[in-house]
Scaffold this motif. Sequence first.
Motif, PDB file in Angstrom:
ATOM      1  N   SER A   1       5.553 -13.574  10.446  1.00  0.00           N
ATOM      2  CA  SER A   1       5.321 -12.981  11.770  1.00  0.00           C
ATOM      3  C   SER A   1       6.580 -13.088  12.629  1.00  0.00           C
ATOM      4  O   SER A   1       6.640 -13.873  13.587  1.00  0.00           O
TER       5      SER A   1
ATOM      6  N   ARG B   1       9.484 -13.211  15.232  1.00  0.00           N
ATOM      7  CA  ARG B   1       9.380 -13.271  16.681  1.00  0.00           C
ATOM      8  C   ARG B   1      10.580 -14.030  17.239  1.00  0.00           C
ATOM      9  O   ARG B   1      11.156 -14.878  16.553  1.00  0.00           O
TER      10      ARG B   1
ATOM     11  N   PHE C   1      -0.083 -13.240  14.522  1.00  0.00           N
ATOM     12  CA  PHE C   1       1.225 -13.343  15.159  1.00  0.00           C
ATOM     13  C   PHE C   1       1.713 -14.795  15.142  1.00  0.00           C
ATOM     14  O   PHE C   1       2.539 -15.175  15.962  1.00  0.00           O
TER      15      PHE C   1
ATOM     16  N   HIS D   1      -0.009  -9.310   9.280  1.00  0.00           N
ATOM     17  CA  HIS D   1       0.964  -9.958  10.149  1.00  0.00           C
ATOM     18  C   HIS D   1       1.576  -8.980  11.145  1.00  0.00           C
ATOM     19  O   HIS D   1       1.978  -7.873  10.782  1.00  0.00           O
ATOM     20  N   GLY D   2       1.631  -9.435  12.386  1.00  0.00           N
ATOM     21  CA  GLY D   2       2.309  -8.671  13.418  1.00  0.00           C
ATOM     22  C   GLY D   2       3.692  -9.238  13.684  1.00  0.00           C
ATOM     23  O   GLY D   2       4.117 -10.214  13.067  1.00  0.00           O
ATOM     24  N   SER D   3       4.403  -8.629  14.614  1.00  0.00           N
ATOM     25  CA  SER D   3       5.719  -9.119  15.004  1.00  0.00           C
ATOM     26  C   SER D   3       5.905  -8.940  16.506  1.00  0.00           C
ATOM     27  O   SER D   3       5.309  -8.051  17.121  1.00  0.00           O
ATOM     28  N   GLN D   4       6.709  -9.807  17.076  1.00  0.00           N
ATOM     29  CA  GLN D   4       7.094  -9.692  18.479  1.00  0.00           C
ATOM     30  C   GLN D   4       8.500  -9.096  18.522  1.00  0.00           C
ATOM     31  O   GLN D   4       9.442  -9.686  17.995  1.00  0.00           O
TER      32      GLN D   4
ATOM     33  N   TRP E   1       4.356  -6.719  21.263  1.00  0.00           N
ATOM     34  CA  TRP E   1       3.629  -7.333  20.155  1.00  0.00           C
ATOM     35  C   TRP E   1       3.037  -6.196  19.321  1.00  0.00           C
ATOM     36  O   TRP E   1       2.086  -5.527  19.753  1.00  0.00           O
TER      37      TRP E   1
ATOM     38  N   ALA F   1       1.409  -4.672  15.792  1.00  0.00           N
ATOM     39  CA  ALA F   1       0.637  -4.890  14.567  1.00  0.00           C
ATOM     40  C   ALA F   1       0.788  -3.665  13.674  1.00  0.00           C
ATOM     41  O   ALA F   1       1.363  -2.650  14.084  1.00  0.00           O
TER      42      ALA F   1
END
Length: 282
Positions: free
Chosen positions: A31, A33, A73, A91-94, A113, A115
């Motif tokens: 994730s 970030r 996240f 999984h998401g990302s910032q 943020w 997804a």
Amino acid sequence: MTSSNDTAVLRVAGRPVGRYVTRPELPARLSPRPYLHPVTTLAGTAVTELTPADHAHHLGVGVAVPDVEGFNFWGGRTYVRDQGPTELDNHGSQRHVAFQLRDPDGFVEELRWVAPGGELLRERRTVAATELTDQAWALDLTFSLTNVTKDPLSIGSPATNGRPGAAYGGFFWRARKESSAPEVFSAGAEGEERVHGRPADWLALRGGTWTLVFAGATEQTRRDPWFVRTEEYPGVGSSLAHGERLPIPPGETVVRRVVTVVADGRLDRDAAAALVRKAVSP
């Protein structure tokens, strides 16, 4: 704050105390970030860890949430009710958008943020570093999360998904691992078992030659229980979703502010409380 395209250096009284990475090159499973690492005391002792062997998705100091409407996240496996930790492609990302402000001692940043299905939250993150004494400084971190979708969102944790005692998610500080586990105490309690999962105005993590003192700097933040680990690994976070999921209606915003005292030496309870008062004073 001096910077390159992907990193910025946070300074206190001209001394570097933190490196902020805005666009880390990390696998999706972690994730990706922005994070602060290394963060150091004024004497130069590192008090964070990055991608440690025990939890590769722990990234220094930052904001991480294991469940935003089912998207991860936080990094690593997702806790699924009645199934346990499970590898999911969720999984998401910032993503760093821009700095609205940059100074040697802090910044204001905008993040998205994102997804697999699109953007869920827009974040404004404010970080400021302040000298307290010749042996201590304070890291003041505020984050605001706004639901930018047309639908209600909610933030959860493994605890709200069925895993007792695992209400992590929100502000999180992965501390330096040493040969002995750090000590942890608050104004009225001592030891991981007594401070974990409970609200406290402040919480101290004391290592071999350093002390971190975490304080909720708003009334709402102080209501959030602390997530604490010392024996398994050293880490402290403020729980957004402890007993139940945290709803964020469309267009609404959740705000939290945590101030962390970063001190050389092993502070006792009175010294920790005094530095918190100085760091969080109006």
